[in-house]
Design a protein around this motif. Structure first.
Motif, mmCIF file in Angstrom:
data_model
loop_
_atom_site.group_PDB
_atom_site.id
_atom_site.type_symbol
_atom_site.label_atom_id
_atom_site.label_comp_id
_atom_site.label_asym_id
_atom_site.label_seq_id
_atom_site.Cartn_x
_atom_site.Cartn_y
_atom_site.Cartn_z
ATOM 1 N N HIS A 133 17.513 1.938 -23.846
ATOM 2 C CA HIS A 133 16.882 0.651 -24.129
ATOM 3 C C HIS A 133 16.082 0.651 -25.432
ATOM 4 C CE1 HIS A 133 17.772 0.095 -19.851
ATOM 5 N NE2 HIS A 133 17.628 -1.208 -20.052
ATOM 6 N N TRP A 177 15.747 -2.105 -28.376
ATOM 7 C CA TRP A 177 14.906 -3.302 -28.324
ATOM 8 C C TRP A 177 13.835 -3.241 -29.416
ATOM 9 C CZ3 TRP A 177 14.001 -3.709 -22.363
ATOM 10 C CH2 TRP A 177 14.875 -4.664 -21.821
ATOM 11 N N LEU A 192 21.737 -4.456 -23.227
ATOM 12 C CA LEU A 192 21.212 -4.854 -24.537
ATOM 13 C C LEU A 192 22.294 -5.411 -25.455
ATOM 14 C CD1 LEU A 192 18.939 -2.949 -23.428
ATOM 15 C CD2 LEU A 192 18.498 -2.383 -25.797
#
Length: 180
Positions: free
Chosen positions: A107, A110, A129
Motif C-alpha cells: 500500500h 499511496w 490501489l
C-alpha cells in the motif's frame, strides 16, 4: 549507503519493514528508521499489534540529502497516515527531485500518489490501489516486482509480503547501481 525507511508512528506491516531492513544490513548498508514523531513506532502483523521499533530520525528534522535511497514499507494504515503529513510527503518528493532511488511495497504507493511522483511511471502495488494509481497518471501492472527507470529517479515497487524476496533483491540491486 544510508537508507531511510519512512514509516508512520503506527500501522506499518512488520514483515515489510523487517525483511527489507535485514536485507539492507546484510548488503552492508545503514538502514535508518525515520518517522513523523520521535519515540517508537508500532508495527502490525496484518491487523494485530506486533513489535515496536525505536525512531532514529524525525522526518521534519532530516532531509533526503542525508540518504542514498528511500524504502517505503506498506501496511494499510501506514501510508494512509504518511500521506496526511506534509513533511513526510515533502520528504518523499525530495528523493525524486534529487534523483535518488525509491522502493515501495504493497500500500506504500499511496504516499507516492500524494507526493505527485507517479505520473508517467509504471508500477505495481497491492491490487486495491490500481485505480488510485491510474487516476494519478501511472500505469499499473500486476507483477511481483517492477523497476521503473524514469528520468527523475528509479522506482522499485512490489505487490505484497509474498513478493518480499524479489523486492529486496531488486531494490538492493537498483540502490547499489545508483550508488556506483
Amino acid at each position: 549507503m544510508r537508507i531511510a525507511f519512512l514509516v508512520a508512528t503506527e500501522g506499518v506491516e512488520q514483515v515489510e519493514l523487517t525483511e527489507p531492513w535485514e536485507a539492507a544490513l546484510g548488503a552492508g548498508h545503514e538502514p535508518v528508521l525515520v518517522s513523523t514523531r520521535p519515540g517508537e513506532i508500532q508495527a502490525f502483523d496484518h491487523l494485530d499489534k506486533a513489535d515496536t521499533f525505536p525512531v532514529q530520525e524525525v522526518v521534519g528534522d532530516t532531509s533526503a540529502d542525508s540518504f542514498g535511497g528511500l524504502v517505503l514499507p506498506g501496511g494499510v494504515a501506514n501510508p494512509d497516515l504518511l500521506r496526511t503529513d506534509e513533511k513526510a510527503v515533502a520528504f518523499v518528493r525530495d528523493f525524486f527531485g534529487q534523483g535518488r532511488p525509491v522502493a515501495a511495497i504493497c500500500h506504500a504507493p499511496w504516499t507516492l500518489i500524494e507526493a505527485d511522483v507517479v505520473r508517467g511511471r509504471e508500477l505495481t502495488s497491492w491490487p486495491s490501489l490500481r485505480t488510485d494509481l491510474r487516476n494519478a497518471g501511472a500505469t499499473w501492472v500486476d507483477e511481483q516486482v517492477k523497476i521503473c527507470d524514469h528520468e527523475s529517479a528509479k522506482l522499485v515497487t512490489s505487490r505484497k509480503p509474498d513478493d518480499l524476496e524479489a523486492f529486496c533483491e531488486a531494490y538492493l540491486k537498483v540502490f547499489a547501481a545508483e550508488a556506483a
